[in-house]
Design a protein around this motif. Structure first.
Motif, short mmCIF file in Angstrom:
data_model
loop_
_atom_site.label_atom_id
_atom_site.label_comp_id
_atom_site.label_asym_id
_atom_site.label_seq_id
_atom_site.Cartn_x
_atom_site.Cartn_y
_atom_site.Cartn_z
N GLN A 96 0.84 -1.18 0.00
CA GLN A 96 0.00 0.00 0.00
C GLN A 96 0.88 1.23 0.00
OE1 GLN A 96 -2.03 -0.97 3.57
NE2 GLN A 96 -0.56 0.03 4.87
N ASP A 97 0.28 2.39 -0.15
CA ASP A 97 1.07 3.61 -0.08
C ASP A 97 1.25 4.02 1.37
OD1 ASP A 97 -1.42 4.76 0.55
OD2 ASP A 97 -0.93 6.61 -0.50
N GLY A 98 0.91 3.12 2.29
CA GLY A 98 0.96 3.42 3.71
C GLY A 98 -0.31 4.14 4.08
N PRO A 99 -0.69 4.06 5.33
CA PRO A 99 -1.89 4.81 5.66
C PRO A 99 -1.59 6.29 5.65
CG PRO A 99 -1.03 3.72 7.62
CD PRO A 99 -0.17 3.30 6.45
N TYR A 100 -2.52 7.06 5.13
CA TYR A 100 -2.45 8.50 5.17
C TYR A 100 -3.29 8.89 6.37
CZ TYR A 100 -3.41 13.33 3.77
OH TYR A 100 -3.54 14.69 3.73
N ASP A 101 -2.67 9.38 7.40
CA ASP A 101 -3.33 9.62 8.67
C ASP A 101 -3.84 11.05 8.79
OD1 ASP A 101 -0.83 7.74 10.53
OD2 ASP A 101 -2.52 7.05 9.35
N PHE A 102 -4.96 11.20 9.49
CA PHE A 102 -5.46 12.52 9.83
C PHE A 102 -5.56 12.57 11.35
CE2 PHE A 102 -8.50 15.78 10.79
CZ PHE A 102 -8.12 16.80 9.93
N ARG A 103 -4.96 13.58 11.93
CA ARG A 103 -4.92 13.72 13.37
C ARG A 103 -5.58 15.02 13.81
NH1 ARG A 103 -1.43 10.22 15.77
NH2 ARG A 103 -0.25 8.96 14.32
N VAL A 104 -6.15 14.97 15.00
CA VAL A 104 -6.62 16.15 15.69
C VAL A 104 -5.75 16.22 16.94
CG1 VAL A 104 -8.52 17.25 16.92
CG2 VAL A 104 -8.96 16.00 14.79
N GLY A 105 -4.83 17.19 16.96
CA GLY A 105 -3.82 17.20 18.02
C GLY A 105 -2.95 15.97 17.88
N ASP A 106 -2.82 15.21 18.92
CA ASP A 106 -2.04 13.97 18.87
C ASP A 106 -2.90 12.74 18.58
OD1 ASP A 106 0.34 15.27 19.39
OD2 ASP A 106 0.16 15.04 21.57
N ALA A 107 -4.20 12.93 18.50
CA ALA A 107 -5.11 11.80 18.33
C ALA A 107 -5.35 11.48 16.86
CB ALA A 107 -6.44 12.10 19.01
N LEU A 108 -5.12 10.21 16.51
CA LEU A 108 -5.45 9.74 15.17
C LEU A 108 -6.95 9.57 15.08
CD1 LEU A 108 -4.55 8.54 12.42
CD2 LEU A 108 -4.52 6.32 13.55
N VAL A 109 -7.59 10.25 14.11
CA VAL A 109 -9.04 10.16 13.98
C VAL A 109 -9.48 9.59 12.64
CG1 VAL A 109 -9.45 12.01 15.65
CG2 VAL A 109 -9.30 12.56 13.21
N GLY A 110 -8.56 9.46 11.69
CA GLY A 110 -8.92 8.89 10.40
C GLY A 110 -7.70 8.55 9.59
N CYS A 111 -7.87 7.64 8.64
CA CYS A 111 -6.78 7.30 7.74
C CYS A 111 -7.35 6.71 6.46
CB CYS A 111 -5.79 6.33 8.39
SG CYS A 111 -6.41 4.65 8.59
N THR A 112 -6.52 6.68 5.44
CA THR A 112 -6.89 6.02 4.20
C THR A 112 -5.75 5.12 3.78
OG1 THR A 112 -7.77 6.33 1.98
CG2 THR A 112 -6.05 7.84 2.64
N THR A 113 -6.10 4.02 3.16
CA THR A 113 -5.13 3.06 2.65
C THR A 113 -5.41 2.85 1.17
OG1 THR A 113 -5.02 1.94 4.79
CG2 THR A 113 -4.27 0.69 2.88
N VAL A 114 -4.37 2.79 0.38
CA VAL A 114 -4.50 2.48 -1.04
C VAL A 114 -3.70 1.22 -1.32
CG1 VAL A 114 -4.06 3.28 -3.39
CG2 VAL A 114 -4.75 4.91 -1.63
N ARG A 115 -4.38 0.21 -1.81
CA ARG A 115 -3.71 -1.01 -2.24
C ARG A 115 -3.56 -0.92 -3.75
NH1 ARG A 115 -7.48 -5.01 1.26
NH2 ARG A 115 -6.70 -4.37 3.30
N PRO A 116 -2.32 -0.85 -4.21
CA PRO A 116 -2.10 -0.67 -5.65
C PRO A 116 -2.60 -1.86 -6.47
CG PRO A 116 -0.03 -0.54 -4.41
CD PRO A 116 -1.10 -0.94 -3.46
N PRO A 117 -2.75 -1.63 -7.76
CA PRO A 117 -3.14 -2.74 -8.63
C PRO A 117 -2.19 -3.93 -8.45
CG PRO A 117 -3.20 -0.68 -9.84
CD PRO A 117 -2.56 -0.39 -8.50
#
Length: 131
Positions: free
Chosen positions: A23-44
């Motif tokens: 994958q391209d690694g998770p793309y993380d979204f944080r609010v302060g130090d807290a992880l609240v969301g991420c996306t993962t892409v699995r390539p073809p």
């Protein structure tokens, strides 16, 4: 596809997860130090035209546009990898996730329960006129 996410998003995640597919690694979204969301892409892989995009947002942070932003980032990454077909996978019990995917033009293509699991995974594919 049968490539269900091995790990749902948990507050402690914020690093690539062991055993995850390429994958391209998770793309993380944080609010302060807290992880609240991420996306993962699995390539073809097996199908050189198809990539899997998975966006996850913790329940307390849904409904604020974060999932849409994470999905857009994942879609951009998948297209940059050469994907012309976009797929995703959602737990059947995650009705918000299924609704999110369907609103963006995804249609169900498979539903299955993996060994050791009790809840079905739903594979969805983006219709060609969306995205």
């Amino acid at each position: 596809m049968r490539g269900a996410p091995r790990y749902p998003l948990r507050s402690r995640h914020g690093r690539p997860r062991p055993g995850a597919l390429a994958q391209d690694g998770p793309y993380d979204f944080r609010v302060g130090d807290a992880l609240v969301g991420c996306t993962t892409v699995r390539p073809p892989a097996d199908d050189p035209t198809a990539a899997t995009v998975i966006a996850r947002v913790l329940p307390g942070h849904r409904g604020r546009g974060l999932g849409g932003a994470l999905y857009a980032h994942g879609l951009e990454q998948a297209r940059a990898l050469g994907a012309t077909v976009i797929e995703t996978v959602v737990l059947a019990s995650t009705t918000e996730g299924l609704h999110f995917a369907r609103r963006r033009g995804f249609a169900e293509v498979d539903r299955y329960v993996l060994p050791g699991h009790t809840v079905a995974f739903v594979d969805l594919r983006l219709e060609q006129h969306h995205g």
